[in-house]
Design a protein around this motif. Structure first.
Motif, PDB file in Angstrom:
ATOM      1  N   UNK A 176      10.878  12.964  -7.795  1.00 27.95           N
ATOM      2  CA  UNK A 176      11.148  11.569  -7.454  1.00 27.95           C
ATOM      3  C   UNK A 176      10.283  11.046  -6.308  1.00 27.95           C
ATOM      4  N   UNK A 177       9.583  11.951  -5.601  1.00 30.63           N
ATOM      5  CA  UNK A 177       8.692  11.506  -4.529  1.00 30.63           C
ATOM      6  C   UNK A 177       7.246  11.941  -4.795  1.00 30.63           C
ATOM      7  N   UNK A 180       5.774  10.481  -8.461  1.00 32.55           N
ATOM      8  CA  UNK A 180       5.467   9.043  -8.496  1.00 32.55           C
ATOM      9  C   UNK A 180       4.414   8.612  -7.479  1.00 32.55           C
ATOM     10  N   UNK A 181       4.397   9.247  -6.295  1.00 33.54           N
ATOM     11  CA  UNK A 181       3.405   8.773  -5.328  1.00 33.54           C
ATOM     12  C   UNK A 181       2.017   9.297  -5.691  1.00 33.54           C
TER      13      UNK A 181
ATOM     14  N   UNK B  98      10.671   3.510  -0.802  1.00 33.69           N
ATOM     15  CA  UNK B  98       9.876   4.111  -1.861  1.00 33.69           C
ATOM     16  C   UNK B  98       9.205   2.980  -2.625  1.00 33.69           C
ATOM     17  N   UNK B  99       7.877   2.846  -2.491  1.00 32.47           N
ATOM     18  CA  UNK B  99       7.221   1.643  -3.015  1.00 32.47           C
ATOM     19  C   UNK B  99       7.255   1.542  -4.541  1.00 32.47           C
ATOM     20  N   UNK B 100       7.438   2.672  -5.232  1.00 38.73           N
ATOM     21  CA  UNK B 100       7.445   2.637  -6.697  1.00 38.73           C
ATOM     22  C   UNK B 100       8.837   2.350  -7.259  1.00 38.73           C
ATOM     23  N   UNK B 101       9.816   2.176  -6.364  1.00 42.97           N
ATOM     24  CA  UNK B 101      11.155   1.848  -6.832  1.00 42.97           C
ATOM     25  C   UNK B 101      11.489   0.413  -6.452  1.00 42.97           C
ATOM     26  N   UNK B 109      19.069   5.303  -4.471  1.00 42.02           N
ATOM     27  CA  UNK B 109      18.405   6.613  -4.416  1.00 42.02           C
ATOM     28  C   UNK B 109      19.347   7.700  -3.899  1.00 42.02           C
TER      29      UNK B 109
END
Lengths: 262, 259
Positions: A176-177, A180-181, B98-101, B109
């Motif tokens: 989840x980190x 995606x980043x 979180x920039x993608x969320x 989260x």
């Protein structure tokens, strides 16, 4: 809903068409009035041949079929290099041990361009499809690894801390980190890899094949047929442009969170 | 939950037990915290206030478990802190969203990490999104929000796990003055509605007096507690009232001596 055809976009497109037309015009005039005519066919001929060969086979297949054969090869080779490149890249980016083991070998192999593998590939796999897949794979693999690795390394430590403060465990932290980043970096790698894959398939087809866009060019050369060479080259350009645009659309979908405005 | 004899008082939520912190690099030692002792009661709003670079954030990070003390221990709710965990919500200076969320994705989260079912965590996230005044922005990505709105998301995200403790590290430091006042008001409102134990780090005296039940004034590096002030002013507070200004003058002059 936003308008797709804004005034500005129409204007830009018009300028593009004018540019293209001027090149064709200059080419046409040069062929007609200068000695360029001895080595270059008229653009009209090329366009005509391009359209005709879409229906009438060149060799065993039509132009479109040749393009599809090349694309299919790219698809297989690129998928292999993409998937394995992402896996190795993330492993190298996240684990110091794996990085220490893999990076010396990897950095030695990396500067060798895909086409340099052609002779070895032919000796190993013959002149069948496997050879092409292998060459495409070698051409695109390194770019995916390098980019994915730098993405996996650049994960913001604050975000990892924030995730852990919110209760994420190691597995969640990874999926989840970290993943995606890394996506924007992975995508940059895939984009470069796709264009090198497309170049690699043409090189492979020029050396040994009976189909594909590369084959069209090379048989054109063997027969002294400049029209056929140019038709093959244009087909490469068209497909390459299509692939690049396709990747950009997918990227915009996947990385929409990075785009400011709207 | 592991209970230790060290914390006996019933309503002590956070206890810092003679904390020391020294950052060591190759040939340099930098002592940041020296013998820091603090007890914070349940639902108390404590502001750690001190000069810039004095180690306030390090104290907060040690309470968060994001950094380890060189010596001494921190207990939250009777449990010794060794690592980050969902019993303490954290709001960062740089928003750290979180920039993608999306806004919703960020706020839910925490519950999602802890395995809360979708329907329940959506409801809970929606409650906090509404509470911080971001109704209608659920599907926006952080990049499309202003600084103040991003901090609202950060606050909602920290609350959504329902932690007994919220830690805020200069959350409004990067905002312009106008937005800052507004956000201080908002946080004051949220805190009255949702009681939590709060540790708030700032170097802005107005903000400290406006929000705190108790201000803990820190010394320069290596930091320790210089003085404590119980702020008894009625809420919501008025930045320009006489009591406010007197207090401000008093604390500021005390701080000036330490620099």
């Amino acid at each position: 809903m936003k308008r797709v055809f804004t005034k500005e976009k129409v204007q830009m497109a018009l300028w593009g068409i004018i540019g293209l037309m001027s090149i064709l015009l200059i080419w046409q005039i040069s062929v007609m009035v200068t000695s360029l005519g001895r080595i270059m066919p008229e653009p009209i001929e090329v366009v005509k041949s391009f359209l005709i060969s879409s229906i009438k086979p060149v060799g065993r297949y039509t132009l479109l079929q040749h393009m599809l054969f090349s694309l299919l090869r790219v698809f297989v080779g690129f998928s292999l290099s993409g998937v394995s490149g992402i896996i190795l890249g993330i492993a190298m980016g996240r684990s110091k041990t794996i990085n220490s083991i893999a990076s010396p070998i990897f950095n030695m192999v990396r500067p060798i361009p895909g086409v340099a593998w052609i002779p070895l590939a032919i000796l190993w796999f013959g002149i069948g499809e496997t050879t092409k897949y292998f060459i495409i794979f070698m051409g695109g693999f390194a770019q995916v690894v390098v980019n994915t690795m730098s993405g996996a390394r650049k994960v913001d430590k604050t975000l990892v801390g924030a995730a852990r403060m919110l209760g994420a465990n190691k597995r969640q932290e990874f999926f989840r980190i970290v993943i995606p980043s890394s996506v924007p970096y992975i995508f940059a790698g895939l984009q470069i890899s796709l264009s090198t894959s497309w170049m690699a398939v043409l090189a492979a087809e020029m050396v040994s094949s009976y189909k594909g866009s590369g084959w069209i060019i090379i048989t054109g050369m063997n027969n002294g047929n400049t029209v056929q060479i140019l038709v093959g080259m244009i087909s490469i350009g068209v497909v390459g442009l299509g692939l690049a645009n396709l990747m950009r659309i997918i990227e915009r979908r996947l990385c929409s969170w990075r785009i400011q405005g709207q | 939950m592991e209970n230790t004899g060290t914390v006996t008082a019933k309503n002590i939520m956070i206890k810092c037990n003679s904390i020391f912190k020294t950052f060591e690099s190759k040939d340099d030692e930098n002592e940041v915290i020296r013998n820091f002792n603090l007890e914070i009661k349940e639902n108390e709003f404590v502001v750690l206030f001190g000069p810039g670079q004095c180690g306030k954030t390090t104290v907060l990070n040690i309470i968060a478990g994001l950094e380890q003390s060189t010596k001494g221990e921190v207990f939250v709710n009777g449990r010794k802190i060794t690592e980050p965990g969902p019993d303490r919500g954290m709001v960062y200076q740089t928003t750290a969203l979180f920039p993608w969320l999306t806004v919703m994705g960020n706020v839910e989260f925490g519950p999602k990490s802890l395995g809360v079912k979708k329907k329940e965590r959506r409801e809970r996230a929606q409650y906090y999104i509404d509470l911080v005044g971001l109704k209608g922005f659920e599907k926006h990505y952080p990049i499309k929000l202003s600084g103040g709105m991003q901090q609202r998301v950060g606050i909602a995200r920290a609350y959504c796990n329902n932690p007994p403790v919220i830690l805020l590290d200069e959350p409004f430091g990067a905002l312009d003055a106008q937005t800052r006042y507004l956000m201080e008001e908002e946080l004051g409102r949220i805190c009255t509605k949702e009681k939590r134990t709060i540790v708030f780090v700032t170097n802005n005296i107005e903000e400290a007096i406006y929000l705190a039940d108790r201000i803990v004034l820190l010394t320069n590096c290596p930091t320790t507690i210089r003085k404590e002030y119980i702020i008894g002013l009625p809420r919501p507070r008025d930045y320009t009232s006489n009591d406010f200004l007197t207090l401000r003058k008093e604390i500021t002059s005390e701080m000036d001596e330490t620099i």
